[in-house]
Write a protein that holds these residues in place. Structure first.
Motif, mmCIF file in Angstrom:
data_model
loop_
_atom_site.group_PDB
_atom_site.id
_atom_site.type_symbol
_atom_site.label_atom_id
_atom_site.label_comp_id
_atom_site.label_asym_id
_atom_site.label_seq_id
_atom_site.Cartn_x
_atom_site.Cartn_y
_atom_site.Cartn_z
ATOM 1 N N ARG A 110 0.914 -1.152 -0.044
ATOM 2 C CA ARG A 110 -0.082 -0.123 0.093
ATOM 3 C C ARG A 110 0.670 1.411 0.094
ATOM 4 N NH1 ARG A 110 -5.027 1.588 1.425
ATOM 5 N NH2 ARG A 110 -5.265 3.615 2.394
ATOM 6 N N ARG A 111 1.895 1.392 0.727
ATOM 7 C CA ARG A 111 2.833 2.593 0.878
ATOM 8 C C ARG A 111 3.399 2.660 -0.518
ATOM 9 N NH1 ARG A 111 6.523 0.978 5.688
ATOM 10 N NH2 ARG A 111 6.523 -0.946 4.357
ATOM 11 N N ARG A 112 3.706 1.635 -1.122
ATOM 12 C CA ARG A 112 4.488 1.930 -2.460
ATOM 13 C C ARG A 112 3.401 2.313 -3.561
ATOM 14 N NH1 ARG A 112 8.648 -2.827 -3.976
ATOM 15 N NH2 ARG A 112 10.102 -1.998 -2.596
ATOM 16 N N PHE A 113 2.173 2.116 -3.603
ATOM 17 C CA PHE A 113 0.960 2.381 -4.555
ATOM 18 C C PHE A 113 0.783 3.738 -4.136
ATOM 19 C CE2 PHE A 113 -3.399 2.240 -5.866
ATOM 20 C CZ PHE A 113 -3.115 2.486 -7.085
ATOM 21 N N LEU A 114 0.331 4.084 -2.962
ATOM 22 C CA LEU A 114 -0.023 5.352 -2.700
ATOM 23 C C LEU A 114 0.720 6.314 -2.506
ATOM 24 C CD1 LEU A 114 -2.797 4.336 -0.082
ATOM 25 C CD2 LEU A 114 -3.090 4.572 -2.284
ATOM 26 N N GLY A 115 2.186 6.132 -2.785
ATOM 27 C CA GLY A 115 3.214 7.275 -2.607
ATOM 28 C C GLY A 115 3.967 7.024 -1.549
ATOM 29 N N ALA A 116 5.164 7.608 -1.402
ATOM 30 C CA ALA A 116 6.116 7.580 -0.302
ATOM 31 C C ALA A 116 5.655 8.097 0.868
ATOM 32 C CB ALA A 116 7.365 8.207 -0.903
ATOM 33 N N SER A 117 4.679 9.123 0.763
ATOM 34 C CA SER A 117 4.313 9.744 2.064
ATOM 35 C C SER A 117 3.073 10.534 1.890
ATOM 36 C CB SER A 117 5.368 10.573 2.793
ATOM 37 O OG SER A 117 5.537 11.466 2.045
ATOM 38 N N ALA A 118 2.512 11.052 2.887
ATOM 39 C CA ALA A 118 1.428 11.757 2.788
ATOM 40 C C ALA A 118 1.757 13.146 2.170
ATOM 41 C CB ALA A 118 0.341 11.947 4.116
ATOM 42 N N ALA A 119 2.872 13.565 2.360
ATOM 43 C CA ALA A 119 3.268 14.768 1.968
ATOM 44 C C ALA A 119 3.738 14.704 0.591
ATOM 45 C CB ALA A 119 4.782 15.203 2.784
ATOM 46 N N ALA A 120 4.168 13.635 0.115
ATOM 47 C CA ALA A 120 4.526 13.555 -1.276
ATOM 48 C C ALA A 120 2.969 13.554 -2.116
ATOM 49 C CB ALA A 120 5.122 12.101 -1.658
ATOM 50 N N LEU A 121 1.930 12.777 -1.598
ATOM 51 C CA LEU A 121 0.675 13.017 -2.112
ATOM 52 C C LEU A 121 0.163 14.466 -2.310
ATOM 53 C CD1 LEU A 121 -1.191 9.796 -1.351
ATOM 54 C CD2 LEU A 121 -0.657 10.747 -3.295
ATOM 55 N N LEU A 161 -3.558 7.329 -16.361
ATOM 56 C CA LEU A 161 -3.736 7.192 -14.824
ATOM 57 C C LEU A 161 -3.854 8.205 -14.034
ATOM 58 C CD1 LEU A 161 -3.187 5.444 -12.220
ATOM 59 C CD2 LEU A 161 -0.685 6.036 -12.249
ATOM 60 N N CYS A 162 -4.939 8.548 -13.274
ATOM 61 C CA CYS A 162 -5.299 9.425 -12.458
ATOM 62 C C CYS A 162 -4.949 9.255 -10.964
ATOM 63 C CB CYS A 162 -6.794 9.664 -12.324
ATOM 64 S SG CYS A 162 -7.015 11.303 -13.458
ATOM 65 N N ALA A 163 -4.202 10.085 -10.305
ATOM 66 C CA ALA A 163 -3.920 9.922 -9.003
ATOM 67 C C ALA A 163 -4.054 11.034 -8.114
ATOM 68 C CB ALA A 163 -2.610 9.441 -8.895
ATOM 69 N N PRO A 164 -5.395 11.024 -7.864
ATOM 70 C CA PRO A 164 -5.918 12.334 -7.136
ATOM 71 C C PRO A 164 -5.500 12.373 -5.546
ATOM 72 C CG PRO A 164 -7.789 11.208 -8.153
ATOM 73 C CD PRO A 164 -6.671 10.400 -8.243
ATOM 74 N N ALA A 165 -4.989 13.423 -5.096
ATOM 75 C CA ALA A 165 -4.691 13.210 -3.696
ATOM 76 C C ALA A 165 -5.778 13.417 -2.670
ATOM 77 C CB ALA A 165 -3.818 14.792 -3.160
ATOM 78 N N GLY A 166 -5.564 12.739 -1.501
ATOM 79 C CA GLY A 166 -6.536 12.756 -0.560
ATOM 80 C C GLY A 166 -7.605 11.567 -0.752
ATOM 81 N N ILE A 167 -7.381 10.713 -1.595
ATOM 82 C CA ILE A 167 -8.266 9.580 -1.664
ATOM 83 C C ILE A 167 -7.592 8.370 -1.748
ATOM 84 C CG2 ILE A 167 -10.073 10.743 -2.733
ATOM 85 C CD1 ILE A 167 -9.494 9.241 -5.122
ATOM 86 N N ASP A 168 -8.190 6.974 -1.441
ATOM 87 C CA ASP A 168 -7.081 5.749 -1.483
ATOM 88 C C ASP A 168 -7.403 4.996 -2.623
ATOM 89 O OD1 ASP A 168 -9.957 4.970 -0.968
ATOM 90 O OD2 ASP A 168 -9.444 3.855 0.940
ATOM 91 N N ARG A 169 -7.769 5.679 -3.775
ATOM 92 C CA ARG A 169 -7.925 4.709 -4.835
ATOM 93 C C ARG A 169 -7.258 5.866 -6.017
ATOM 94 N NH1 ARG A 169 -13.871 3.666 -5.792
ATOM 95 N NH2 ARG A 169 -14.402 4.417 -3.509
ATOM 96 N N ARG A 170 -7.237 4.981 -7.271
ATOM 97 C CA ARG A 170 -6.591 5.558 -8.357
ATOM 98 C C ARG A 170 -7.397 5.165 -9.455
ATOM 99 N NH1 ARG A 170 -5.105 8.023 -4.781
ATOM 100 N NH2 ARG A 170 -3.298 8.481 -3.986
ATOM 101 N N PHE A 171 -7.304 6.007 -10.530
ATOM 102 C CA PHE A 171 -8.144 5.714 -11.687
ATOM 103 C C PHE A 171 -7.414 5.279 -12.944
ATOM 104 C CE2 PHE A 171 -10.551 8.799 -8.920
ATOM 105 C CZ PHE A 171 -11.755 7.782 -8.388
#
Length: 445
Positions: A6-17, A70-80
């Motif tokens: 999960r950490r790899r998929f959702l980004g290195a950290s919340a700050a990065a997102l 690929l869409c990776a919106p910040a603040g949600i736990d899914r990608r499109f």
């Protein structure tokens, strides 16, 4: 279903997102300090040589037909993931959902085999987690205003969804329609810039040589016609820039005051022109990189600036198109800009058939690519490419990046994506049907 940490998929950290611009193909605000080697060649501080660089792939999701964004919106736990036949899939750390997040096939032209039409691009509003605004670019059957002998209608729409729902029940608002004379050269990228405006790539209208039905007469007599060199008759062959957070003059969007043709002859939406088929684009800070698919000899990537003219169909890359000699500027004295990356369809170095634009890599997973612009060709042949924007010369020298281990890259690269600062590649085994499409993350080999 394939899983990934999960950490790899959702980004290195919340700050990065939080620091990544929401959307499919967005901005990376990070920059590196440039240094100068003893030979005068600029390199990004700490950037290793790209010679003999290799990467591995980590499979995130599969089962797509032809994943193109690929869409990776910040603040949600899914990608499109946008699938070319007209489906948007939700992807989590457990892989692709079993049912479509959005099914747009009832409004997209039927596609099968090889096709350049379909659902071609997608971008989430920077505040998507709060407002649920998703922007899609697709090919629709001929709508009112499109001549009956044309291929289809270019549609840019805003879909408002519930960001947290599995069945979002979108409300659609059409922003822009453009008649498309031929089925090819449709471009398709939509991306938010760091200025908050939406940038949209529009191809030259298709056919061969930017001429024939649906192509305007232009100033260059050596080649008949050319939407790329015309800014007054249609919006084809250009990059548009609009304000989706306002409306003005009966338009469902606003026009930024500093767009180059505001107050001049031409379409106010146009930001730059002289393109053939600008398929993918990305931002690195304020730098906009647009990869323009060539005709039959050269591929190119341009660093696009406001009001720039990128040469098509006077030139293909830096080479004169269907002429022994050609000008370097328009009759009004506006220069034809040179690409920052150029390669031929044959010969030494990179080769292929259609450039697939990527991103400047600012992540941590693959240190060998730090600060490099990573891209591919549609005919991947198991390879990626990388170029150093700080090389001190233009066009930038390009190095081959081998993909090692399993899974392999596959036969066709369709697009790149970014989640936080890490890069993903979208591939399939050809065509726009079946289930060979995959989303993979670039990792150290």
């Amino acid at each position: 279903m394939v899983s990934v940490d999960r950490r790899r998929f959702l980004g290195a950290s919340a700050a990065a997102l939080a620091g990544a611009l929401a959307g499919c193909g967005g901005d990376s605000s990070g920059t590196d300090t440039a240094t100068t080697d003893s030979d005068g060649t600029g390199t990004a501080a700490g950037t290793p040589s790209l010679d003999d660089a290799t990467v591995g792939l980590e499979r995130v999701a599969e089962g797509f037909a032809a994943p193109v964004d690929l869409c990776a919106p910040a603040g949600i736990d899914r990608r499109f993931v946008a699938d070319q036949p007209g489906v948007v899939w939700s992807v989590t750390e457990d892989g692709r959902a079993d049912r479509p997040y959005l099914d747009l096939r009832d409004r997209v032209v039927d596609v099968s085999g090889y096709s350049e039409r379909g659902l071609l691009g997608m971008a989430a509003h920077p505040d998507f987690a709060e407002n649920g605004r998703l922007f899609v670019r697709y090919s629709a059957p001929n709508r009112e205003g499109t001549p009956s002998n044309y291929s289809h209608t270019f549609v840019l729409s805003e879909l408002t969804v519930d960001p947290g729902a599995d069945d979002p029940s979108p409300a659609e608002r059409t922003l822009l329609e453009i008649p498309e004379p031929q089925p090819n050269h449709n471009a398709g990228f939509v991306v938010f810039g760091p200025d908050g405006y939406l940038y949209v790539g529009v191809g030259d209208g298709g056919g061969s040589g930017d001429s024939g039905t649906g192509h305007a007469e232009d100033w260059y007599d050596a080649v008949s016609g050319g939407n790329g060199q015309d800014v007054t008759r249609n919006r084809l062959g250009s990059v548009l820039r609009i304000d989706v957070d306002s409306r003005a003059n009966d338009r469902p969007y606003g026009i930024p005051d500093d767009n180059p043709l505001v107050g001049r002859e031409g379409f106010d939406e146009q930001y730059a022109w002289g393109f053939r088929n600008p398929w993918r684009a990305s931002f690195d800070g304020e730098d906009l990189y647009v990869a323009d698919v060539g005709e039959s000899a050269y591929e190119e990537v341009n660093r696009v600036e406001r009001g720039g003219n990128y040469g098509w169909n006077v030139r293909e890359g830096t080479a004169c198109f269907e002429a022994d000699d050609c000008p370097s500027e328009t009759p009004a004295g506006e220069p034809l800009a040179n690409p920052v990356i150029e390669y031929s369809h044959s010969g030494d170095g990179p080769s292929g058939a259609a450039v697939i634009g990527g991103y400047v890599y600012r992540g941590d997973a693959v240190p060998a690519l730090s600060g490099a612009y990573v891209f591919a060709d549609w005919q991947a042949d198991g390879r990626l490419f990388a170029a150093n924007p700080d090389a001190g010369e233009v066009p930038w020298p390009v190095s081959e990046v081998s993909v090692v281990g399993s899974p392999s890259l596959g036969s066709n690269v369709l697009a790149f994506g970014r989640d936080g600062e890490e890069l993903y590649v979208l591939t399939n085994e050809g065509g726009v049907s079946g289930s060979s499409g995959a989303l993979s993350r670039l990792v150290a080999p």
